[in-house]
Design a protein around this motif. Structure first.
Motif, PDB file in Angstrom:
ATOM      1  N   PRO A  37      64.185 109.632 150.546  1.00 40.16           N
ATOM      2  CA  PRO A  37      63.358 108.827 149.629  1.00 40.16           C
ATOM      3  C   PRO A  37      62.330 109.635 148.836  1.00 40.16           C
ATOM      4  CG  PRO A  37      63.447 107.836 151.831  1.00 40.16           C
ATOM      5  CD  PRO A  37      63.986 109.215 151.951  1.00 40.16           C
ATOM      6  N   ARG A  38      62.152 110.907 149.169  1.00 36.38           N
ATOM      7  CA  ARG A  38      61.118 111.704 148.529  1.00 36.38           C
ATOM      8  C   ARG A  38      61.612 112.464 147.301  1.00 36.38           C
ATOM      9  NH1 ARG A  38      56.688 114.133 152.391  1.00 36.38           N
ATOM     10  NH2 ARG A  38      55.596 113.667 150.450  1.00 36.38           N
ATOM     11  N   ILE A  39      62.774 112.060 146.812  1.00 34.51           N
ATOM     12  CA  ILE A  39      63.279 112.563 145.526  1.00 34.51           C
ATOM     13  C   ILE A  39      63.732 111.365 144.695  1.00 34.51           C
ATOM     14  CG2 ILE A  39      63.989 114.827 146.403  1.00 34.51           C
ATOM     15  CD1 ILE A  39      66.822 113.741 146.607  1.00 34.51           C
ATOM     16  N   LEU A  40      63.861 111.559 143.403  1.00 38.62           N
ATOM     17  CA  LEU A  40      64.277 110.467 142.529  1.00 38.62           C
ATOM     18  C   LEU A  40      65.737 110.074 142.805  1.00 38.62           C
ATOM     19  CD1 LEU A  40      62.722 111.543 139.105  1.00 38.62           C
ATOM     20  CD2 LEU A  40      61.911 109.735 140.642  1.00 38.62           C
ATOM     21  N   PRO A  41      66.067 108.792 142.565  1.00 35.16           N
ATOM     22  CA  PRO A  41      67.429 108.311 142.841  1.00 35.16           C
ATOM     23  C   PRO A  41      68.533 109.136 142.186  1.00 35.16           C
ATOM     24  CG  PRO A  41      65.978 106.458 142.451  1.00 35.16           C
ATOM     25  CD  PRO A  41      65.174 107.688 142.161  1.00 35.16           C
ATOM     26  N   ARG A  42      68.305 109.674 140.993  1.00 35.10           N
ATOM     27  CA  ARG A  42      69.370 110.390 140.287  1.00 35.10           C
ATOM     28  C   ARG A  42      69.787 111.672 141.000  1.00 35.10           C
ATOM     29  NH1 ARG A  42      67.162 113.087 134.767  1.00 35.10           N
ATOM     30  NH2 ARG A  42      69.408 113.137 134.509  1.00 35.10           N
ATOM     31  N   TYR A  43      68.950 112.171 141.914  1.00 33.88           N
ATOM     32  CA  TYR A  43      69.276 113.393 142.646  1.00 33.88           C
ATOM     33  C   TYR A  43      69.718 113.122 144.090  1.00 33.88           C
ATOM     34  CZ  TYR A  43      66.850 115.392 138.673  1.00 33.88           C
ATOM     35  OH  TYR A  43      66.465 115.715 137.396  1.00 33.88           O
ATOM     36  N   ARG A  44      69.728 111.861 144.482  1.00 31.41           N
ATOM     37  CA  ARG A  44      70.051 111.538 145.873  1.00 31.41           C
ATOM     38  C   ARG A  44      71.531 111.716 146.182  1.00 31.41           C
ATOM     39  NH1 ARG A  44      66.071 106.228 146.432  1.00 31.41           N
ATOM     40  NH2 ARG A  44      64.132 107.425 146.183  1.00 31.41           N
ATOM     41  N   GLN A  45      72.362 111.656 145.152  1.00 33.63           N
ATOM     42  CA  GLN A  45      73.789 111.888 145.393  1.00 33.63           C
ATOM     43  C   GLN A  45      74.019 113.293 145.947  1.00 33.63           C
ATOM     44  OE1 GLN A  45      76.304 111.971 141.916  1.00 33.63           O
ATOM     45  NE2 GLN A  45      78.176 111.707 143.092  1.00 33.63           N
ATOM     46  N   ALA A  46      73.345 114.277 145.369  1.00 30.81           N
ATOM     47  CA  ALA A  46      73.497 115.664 145.834  1.00 30.81           C
ATOM     48  C   ALA A  46      73.064 115.803 147.285  1.00 30.81           C
ATOM     49  CB  ALA A  46      72.680 116.606 144.947  1.00 30.81           C
ATOM     50  N   ILE A  47      71.950 115.165 147.642  1.00 26.19           N
ATOM     51  CA  ILE A  47      71.438 115.277 149.011  1.00 26.19           C
ATOM     52  C   ILE A  47      72.308 114.480 149.973  1.00 26.19           C
ATOM     53  CG2 ILE A  47      69.413 114.992 150.478  1.00 26.19           C
ATOM     54  CD1 ILE A  47      69.235 117.084 148.162  1.00 26.19           C
ATOM     55  N   THR A  48      72.845 113.356 149.519  1.00 22.65           N
ATOM     56  CA  THR A  48      73.765 112.590 150.364  1.00 22.65           C
ATOM     57  C   THR A  48      75.005 113.416 150.693  1.00 22.65           C
ATOM     58  OG1 THR A  48      73.004 110.501 149.405  1.00 22.65           O
ATOM     59  CG2 THR A  48      75.128 110.478 150.538  1.00 22.65           C
ATOM     60  N   VAL A  49      75.526 114.131 149.693  1.00 20.70           N
ATOM     61  CA  VAL A  49      76.669 115.014 149.933  1.00 20.70           C
ATOM     62  C   VAL A  49      76.283 116.115 150.921  1.00 20.70           C
ATOM     63  CG1 VAL A  49      78.274 116.656 148.880  1.00 20.70           C
ATOM     64  CG2 VAL A  49      77.698 114.542 147.684  1.00 20.70           C
ATOM     65  N   ALA A  50      75.071 116.648 150.803  1.00 21.03           N
ATOM     66  CA  ALA A  50      74.608 117.685 151.730  1.00 21.03           C
ATOM     67  C   ALA A  50      74.540 117.152 153.162  1.00 21.03           C
ATOM     68  CB  ALA A  50      73.236 118.200 151.294  1.00 21.03           C
TER      69      ALA A  50
END
Length: 271
Positions: A37-50
Motif C-alpha cells: 500500500p505504500r506505493i501508487l496503484p500503477r506500480y503495484r503490478q510490478a510488486i505483486t509479480v515480485a
C-alpha cells in the motif's frame, strides 16, 4: 554429477545455504505484501509479480531442501560423520529448472512493469523478453541432466542464443525507455540490469563445470552454493530494488502522496 559421499562440512554448507534462500525469499515476500500500500496503484503490478516470484522460489527451495535431506544420510551419532547417498533416493535438480522456468520470465515482467511505459511499448518488450527467457531455460535443461559432455555443450550453446538476445533487449532496446524515467531512478534501473547479468552469470559457470572436467563433491557443493547466492540476488535483492524504484516513482508522480508517506515515516521514527 551428484557425489556419492559428502563430508559433514560439505553437507552443512549446502544445508545452511538452502535454508538461507528459503528465509530470504519467504520474508522478502512478506515484506512486499506489507509494503504494497505504500506505493501508487500503477506500480503495484510490478510488486505483486515480485511477491509471486519470491513465493514460487520459496516453495521450490522447500522441495529442494527436502530432496537434499532425503538424498544424503549418515549413520554417525549426532550427524557428525560423512553423508552418503540414500538407497532409492536422489537429489532432484529438476526443481530448480521448474522454478527458473516460472520465475525468470517473471523477473523481466517486474522490470518492464515498474517502468510503467505506454501499453504498446510494454507489450512489445514483453513479447520479446518472456518467450526468450522461457526458451533459455527449456534449452538448458536437457544438457543439465545429460551425462554426455557433447550433448551438454550443444544445449548450453543453444540456450546461450536466447540469453544473448535478452541482454541485447535489456542493454540496447530498453535503454531508449530509460530516458523517459525520472532522473532519480535512471541509475538504479541501469544498475538493476547489471545485477541480473551478474546473478545470471553464475548459472552458465556452474553449467560448464563438467565440461571443464571439474567434478567431485567440492564442485557439486560449489554449484549448489552458487545457485543459492544467485537466486537470492536475482529474486529477493532484485525485488527490494524494484520496490525502491516503485516508491521513488510514486513520490515523483504524486507530491501529496509523497508528503503523506514521509509524514508516516517521521511519526514512526519518533515512536
Amino acid at each position: 554429477m551428484i557425489p556419492d559421499i559428502l563430508s559433514h562440512g560439505q553437507y552443512e554448507t549446502v544445508y545452511n545455504f538452502l535454508s538461507l534462500v528459503i528465509a530470504s525469499q519467504l520474508f522478502t515476500a512478506v515484506f512486499l505484501v506489507i509494503a504494497l500500500p505504500r506505493i501508487l496503484p500503477r506500480y503495484r503490478q510490478a510488486i505483486t509479480v515480485a511477491i509471486v516470484v519470491c513465493g514460487i522460489a520459496a516453495y521450490h527451495y522447500f522441495r529442494i531442501f527436502d530432496s537434499f535431506k532425503a538424498a544424503f544420510v549418515t549413520d554417525a551419532v549426532g550427524g557428525t560423520g560423512d553423508y552418503s547417498q540414500a538407497v532409492g533416493a536422489g537429489f532432484n535438480e529438476g526443481y530448480r529448472y521448474v522454478d527458473w522456468l516460472l520465475t525468470v520470465p517473471l523477473l523481466l515482467v517486474e522490470l518492464v512493469a515498474v517502468l510503467a511505459l505506454v501499453r504498446s511499448v510494454q507489450s512489445a518488450l514483453l513479447r520479446r523478453l518472456v518467450p526468450a527467457a522461457a526458451l533459455m531455460i527449456i534449452l538448458g535443461y536437457p544438457g543439465e541432466i545429460s551425462g554426455d559432455n557433447g550433448l551438454r555443450g550443444l544445449f548450453g550453446l543453444l540456450s546461450t542464443i536466447p540469453f544473448a538476445y535478452i541482454l541485447f533487449v535489456l542493454f540496447v532496446q530498453l535503454s531508449k525507455s530509460l530516458d523517459q524515467q525520472p532522473s532519480g531512478v535512471r541509475r538504479i534501473l541501469s544498475q538493476l540490469r547489471f545485477l541480473l547479468l551478474l546473478s545470471w552469470g553464475v548459472y552458465p559457470i556452474a553449467y560448464l563445470l563438467p565440461l571443464l572436467n571439474i567434478s567431485g563433491a567440492d564442485a557439486w557443493v560449489f554449484k549448489q552454493v552458487g545457485y543459492s547466492v544467485a537466486d537470492i540476488l536475482a529474486k529477493a535483492v532484485y525485488a527490494v530494488i524494484i520496490y525502491q524504484v516503485a516508491r521513488i516513482k510514486s513520490f515523483d508522480d504524486d507530491p501529496a502522496f509523497a508528503r503523506d508517506e514521509l509524514s508516516r515515516d517521521e511519526v514512526a521514527t519518533r515512536s
